[in-house]
Structure formats: structure tokens, C-alpha cells
Design an enzyme around this catalytic site. Structure first.
Site, mmCIF file in Angstrom:
data_model
loop_
_atom_site.group_PDB
_atom_site.id
_atom_site.type_symbol
_atom_site.label_atom_id
_atom_site.label_comp_id
_atom_site.label_asym_id
_atom_site.label_seq_id
_atom_site.Cartn_x
_atom_site.Cartn_y
_atom_site.Cartn_z
ATOM 1 N N TYR A 137 0.936 -1.180 0.140
ATOM 2 C CA TYR A 137 0.308 -0.183 0.345
ATOM 3 C C TYR A 137 0.657 1.303 0.087
ATOM 4 O O TYR A 137 -0.123 2.198 0.161
ATOM 5 C CB TYR A 137 -1.126 -0.199 1.273
ATOM 6 C CG TYR A 137 -2.503 -0.586 1.001
ATOM 7 C CD1 TYR A 137 -2.124 -2.070 1.093
ATOM 8 C CD2 TYR A 137 -3.158 -0.105 1.099
ATOM 9 C CE1 TYR A 137 -3.371 -2.877 0.699
ATOM 10 C CE2 TYR A 137 -4.814 -1.275 0.872
ATOM 11 C CZ TYR A 137 -4.171 -2.049 0.433
ATOM 12 O OH TYR A 137 -5.309 -2.863 0.473
ATOM 13 N N LYS A 211 3.027 -14.809 3.685
ATOM 14 C CA LYS A 211 2.966 -15.520 2.672
ATOM 15 C C LYS A 211 5.100 -15.737 2.522
ATOM 16 O O LYS A 211 5.908 -15.292 1.432
ATOM 17 C CB LYS A 211 2.357 -14.646 1.042
ATOM 18 C CG LYS A 211 2.660 -15.730 0.181
ATOM 19 C CD LYS A 211 1.824 -16.875 0.811
ATOM 20 C CE LYS A 211 1.858 -17.905 -0.779
ATOM 21 N NZ LYS A 211 1.185 -18.790 -1.391
ATOM 22 N N ASP A 244 -2.933 -17.274 1.803
ATOM 23 C CA ASP A 244 -4.359 -18.654 0.916
ATOM 24 C C ASP A 244 -4.218 -19.670 2.333
ATOM 25 O O ASP A 244 -5.811 -20.215 1.997
ATOM 26 C CB ASP A 244 -3.374 -19.635 0.434
ATOM 27 C CG ASP A 244 -1.603 -19.353 0.302
ATOM 28 O OD1 ASP A 244 -1.334 -19.445 1.959
ATOM 29 O OD2 ASP A 244 -1.388 -21.042 -0.059
ATOM 30 N N ASP A 268 -6.731 -6.813 4.036
ATOM 31 C CA ASP A 268 -7.851 -6.581 2.907
ATOM 32 C C ASP A 268 -8.405 -7.329 2.330
ATOM 33 O O ASP A 268 -9.533 -7.364 2.753
ATOM 34 C CB ASP A 268 -6.924 -5.381 1.593
ATOM 35 C CG ASP A 268 -8.314 -4.731 0.893
ATOM 36 O OD1 ASP A 268 -9.473 -4.645 1.896
ATOM 37 O OD2 ASP A 268 -7.727 -4.915 -0.289
ATOM 38 N N ASP A 272 -12.282 -8.907 3.398
ATOM 39 C CA ASP A 272 -13.860 -9.239 3.032
ATOM 40 C C ASP A 272 -14.718 -10.787 3.221
ATOM 41 O O ASP A 272 -15.348 -10.394 3.540
ATOM 42 C CB ASP A 272 -13.502 -9.034 1.750
ATOM 43 C CG ASP A 272 -13.907 -7.312 1.206
ATOM 44 O OD1 ASP A 272 -14.062 -6.259 2.042
ATOM 45 O OD2 ASP A 272 -14.644 -7.075 0.101
HETATM 46 C C1 IPM Z 1 -10.789 -1.370 2.889
HETATM 47 C C2 IPM Z 1 -11.059 -0.770 0.970
HETATM 48 C C3 IPM Z 1 -9.989 -0.117 0.757
HETATM 49 C C4 IPM Z 1 -8.541 -0.498 0.769
HETATM 50 C C5 IPM Z 1 -9.864 0.384 -0.625
HETATM 51 C C6 IPM Z 1 -11.203 1.524 -0.965
HETATM 52 C C7 IPM Z 1 -8.394 1.974 -0.390
HETATM 53 O O1 IPM Z 1 -10.640 -1.913 0.352
HETATM 54 O O2 IPM Z 1 -10.463 -0.468 3.450
HETATM 55 O O3 IPM Z 1 -10.567 -2.788 2.564
HETATM 56 O O4 IPM Z 1 -7.485 -1.325 0.469
HETATM 57 O O5 IPM Z 1 -8.476 -0.531 1.775
HETATM 58 MN MN MN Z 2 -10.822 -3.477 1.413
#
Ligand code: IPM
Ligand code: MN
Length: 377
Positions: A137, A211, A244, A268, A272
Site C-alpha cells: 500500500y 506469505k 491462502d 484487506d 472481505d
Molecule cells: C478497505 C478498502 C480500501 C483498502 C480501498 C477502498 C482503498 O478496500 O478499506 O478495505 O484497500 O484498504
Molecule cells: Mn477492502
């Protein structure tokens, strides 16, 4: 009476609607909690960018820096190229305020639905501590056509500054490169935070994600720092998971996990996944925390442009992020009551948005949780 001034960036898409409910719930808690909140609105986001060309100016950053917490809705708009507001506003804020902890609780609440067969709320209850300022990042990289070239890449941070001078010789038609950086200071502070969190909450295990079997330099280093830090916490179990593999285990045995600490990009990705197993993006909150500076709280979902203005989106992730914000500000009791109210409303199941199988409006969910805070207190 303690008074908090809190900047609000409601942002794009459904941002303004969900933030409205978050403010409503915090206002309700403040009425009985004996504190006061003054909301300070900032117009930043895609509309403002399209009108003025400003993403986040130095002046605005300085102004925001006067406060301890920012309440953020969502960013992203189809009229603006992907990455522009994400980098220019969201990541800008995270980096500028050195919000090195991205705290993402993964908790399945009663009344929401997990796609994992037979898993119950007691099985999905852990916290991801994502490093929030480094790794891939840092945004340094470039492209180079046949013949090569030179490039200077710089990173300037409060903690350190760093410069790469590249002398590229290449006979490939064209290459792109992206350099990830993990620093000893950067890794140490976030890993320490994860162990402190485990200690404070009585969690027996901290899991590290990497990783290191392939990206040996950066994540081998992360591992080493994790081992160093863990020595100060002999009572807490430790383990390493490759990224993974942890995706697999989070699906198969989520109950194993208590506190997970991870470099930025893997964090990140796995959060999700975490959001999905905890009942969906509509109920997944996050905090970008600098314990000594300006923190920022937001739902982890995006701006969902197609639901903009429909009073349809689930405000719970944002309301929960608001509770996390109150906790960091020192209003623990109010924070706990908001969380409790969210749990109660979800459990009752009468007022819920479409994503949870209901037909209630965004504002109805906010009203219900605000009311519940008051009756539970
Ligand atoms: C999150 C989002 C952000 C990230 C993006 C929108 C830059 O996906 O907050 O997880 O990758 O951190
Ligand atoms: Mn994200």
C-alpha cells in the site's frame, strides 16, 4: 459535561444516508450518557472533487488533525476513475494521520446469516488487526519500456523516510513494478497492539498472517518481528498462517481464531472474507486507529452507488463503527450500549434491511437502534 467535536465525511453513494443513522444513534446515546457531540461536516468525496478539483487539501488535513476521531461514510463514484478518491481521500487520511491499526471485528450476530453451514454466533467471534500504512500500500512503483531507465521512489512518513534509486536495465517490451515496504517500527507497533488487545480481552491466541514461503523478504521479516514481539507475551499462544491457508481455515474452522494480525494487503483480502462469514458487508465495521492521534471509523463496505438515496442500505456497519469510535474516545459505556442495541434489534429481527431478508428502510433501522439504546440503558 464532556463535549466531543467530531468531523464527518459522509462521502459518496449511500454514505450520507448511513452516516445520518450513525449520528442519530450516537446522539441518542449522548442524551442519556451525559456527553455532548458536535458534528462538523466536511463535503469531501466525489461530488466535491468533480466540482472543485480538490480531493483532500493540506489545509483540510490540518483542520481534521485538530480532532481525535473522524466519522467516515463511504467513498467511490462511477463518474470518477477507480482509485482516485480511494487513494486521494481514504488512503490519504489513513497515511497522513498514521492510522496504523485497522481494527476489524469479525463477529456473527444473532439474527444475521452466515453462508457457513452449521456455524453459530459463538463460532465466529474474532478480531482482525490489519496493518494500515505499509506493505504494497505504500504506493511506490512504476513502469519501464524496453531499454530500461532510472527512477527515484520516495516514501516520507513521520516514523521514517525512505528513498529507492532504481537503475533499470530491461529488454522486455514493458514492465511494471510495485515495491512493498515493511519497516521494523511499523510491524512492531501493530503486532504489539494485537498482543495487547489479546491480553486485555483475555484471548488465548494471536495468529500471524504472511506469505513467507514465497515473498520471503518482506513477510519473512514480518514473521521475525512477530516472533520478537511475542516474547513479551509468554502466556499468549502464537501461530503462523500463510494467507491462502487462512482463507481456508476461516471458512472451515472460524472458531479457532481469536486475534489475527496481518500485513496490509492480506488484511484487506481476508477482511472481505471475514465480512461475508459474519453476515455480510452490511454489518461489518472498521476502525483506522492511531492511539495517539486522529483515528477514523467507517463501515468496511463501499458506497454502493446503485442504492444511493433509496433509504435502503443497511446502516448497521456504520452504526457499529460509531460505537467503536466512542470506545476510542473514552465513552466505553455508550459504546457498549450501542453494540448491545444492535445485537438486540438484530435478534428481534423485526426491523431489518433487505440484505438481511427484511424490508425496513435505512432510517427505520437507525430509529430502532436509537430507541433501543435508550430503553436498554
Ligand atoms: C478497505 C478498502 C480500501 C483498502 C480501498 C477502498 C482503498 O478496500 O478499506 O478495505 O484497500 O484498504
Ligand atoms: Mn477492502
Amino acid at each position: 459535561m464532556t463535549k466531543y467535536k467530531i468531523p464527518v465525511i459522509s462521502g459518496d453513494g449511500i454514505g450520507p444516508e448511513i452516516i445520518e443513522e450513525g449520528k442519530k444513534v450516537i446522539d441518542a446515546a449522548s442524551e442519556i450518557g451525559g456527553f455532548e457531540v458536535e458534528w462538523i461536516s466536511f463535503p469531501h468525496g466525489s461530488d466535491y472533487y468533480l466540482e472543485t478539483g480538490e480531493l483532500m487539501s493540506e489545509d483540510t488535513l490540518k483542520e481534521l488533525g485538530k480532532y481525535r476521531a473522524i466519522y467516515l461514510g463511504a467513498l467511490g463514484d462511477p463518474r470518477v476513475k477507480p482509485g482516485v478518491v480511494e487513494l486521494g481521500i481514504l488512503l490519504k487520511l489513513r497515511f497522513y494521520f498514521d492510522q496504523y491499526i485497522n481494527l476489524r471485528p469479525i463477529q456473527l450476530l444473532d439474527g444475521t446469516w452466515t453462508p457457513l453451514k452449521d456455524k453459530k454466533p459463538e463460532d465466529i467471534d474474532f478480531t482482525v488487526v490489519r496493518e494500515n500504512t505499509e506493505d504494497f500500500y505504500v504506493g511506490v512503483g512504476g513502469r519501464c519500456k524496453k531499454g530500461g531507465g532510472t527512477d527515484t521512489l520516495e516514501i516520507v512518513r513521520n516514523m521514517y523516510s525512505l528513498k529507492f534509486g532504481l537503475d533499470i536495465q530491461s529488454d522486455s517490451e514493458e514492465i511494471a513494478y510495485q515495491i512493498g515496504v515493511i519497516s521494523r517500527e511499523g510491524a512492531t507497533r501493530v503486532i504489539k497492539y494485537a498482543f495487547e488487545l489479546a491480553k486485555r480481552k483475555g484471548k488465548e491466541r494471536v495468529t500471524s498472517v504472511d506469505k513467507a514461503n514465497v515473498l520471503t523478504h518482506m513477510y519473512g521479516f514480518w514473521r521475525e518481528v512477530f516472533e520478537d514481539v511475542s516474547k513479551d507475551y509468554p502466556d499468549i499462544e502464537t501461530e503462523f498462517n500463510f494467507v491462502d491457508a487462512i482463507c481456508m481455515w476461516m471458512v472451515k474452522n472460524p472458531e479457532w481464531f481469536k486475534v489475527i494480525v496481518t500485513p496490509n494487503m492480506f488484511g484487506d483480502i481476508i477482511t472481505d472474507l471475514g465480512a461475508m462469514i459474519q453476515g455480510g458487508l452490511g454489518v461489518a465495521p472498521g476502525g483506522n486507529i492511531n492511539p495517539k492521534g486522529t483515528s477514523m471509523f467507517e463501515p468496511i463496505h463501499g458506497s454502493a452507488p446503485k442504492y444511493k438515496g433509496m433509504d435502503k442500505a443497511n446502516p448497521i456497519a456504520t452504526i457499529w463503527a460509531g460505537a467503536m469510535m466512542l470506545d476510542v474516545l473514552g465513552e466505553e459505556k455508550a459504546s457498549n450500549y450501542i453494540e448491545l442495541a444492535i445485537r438486540q434489534v438484530l435478534k428481534e429481527g423485526k426491523v431489518r434491511t433487505y440484505d438481511l431478508g427484511g424490508s425496513s428502510k435505512t432510517s427505520e433501522v437507525g430509529n430502532e437502534i436509537a430507541k433501543k439504546v435508550k430503553t436498554l440503558w
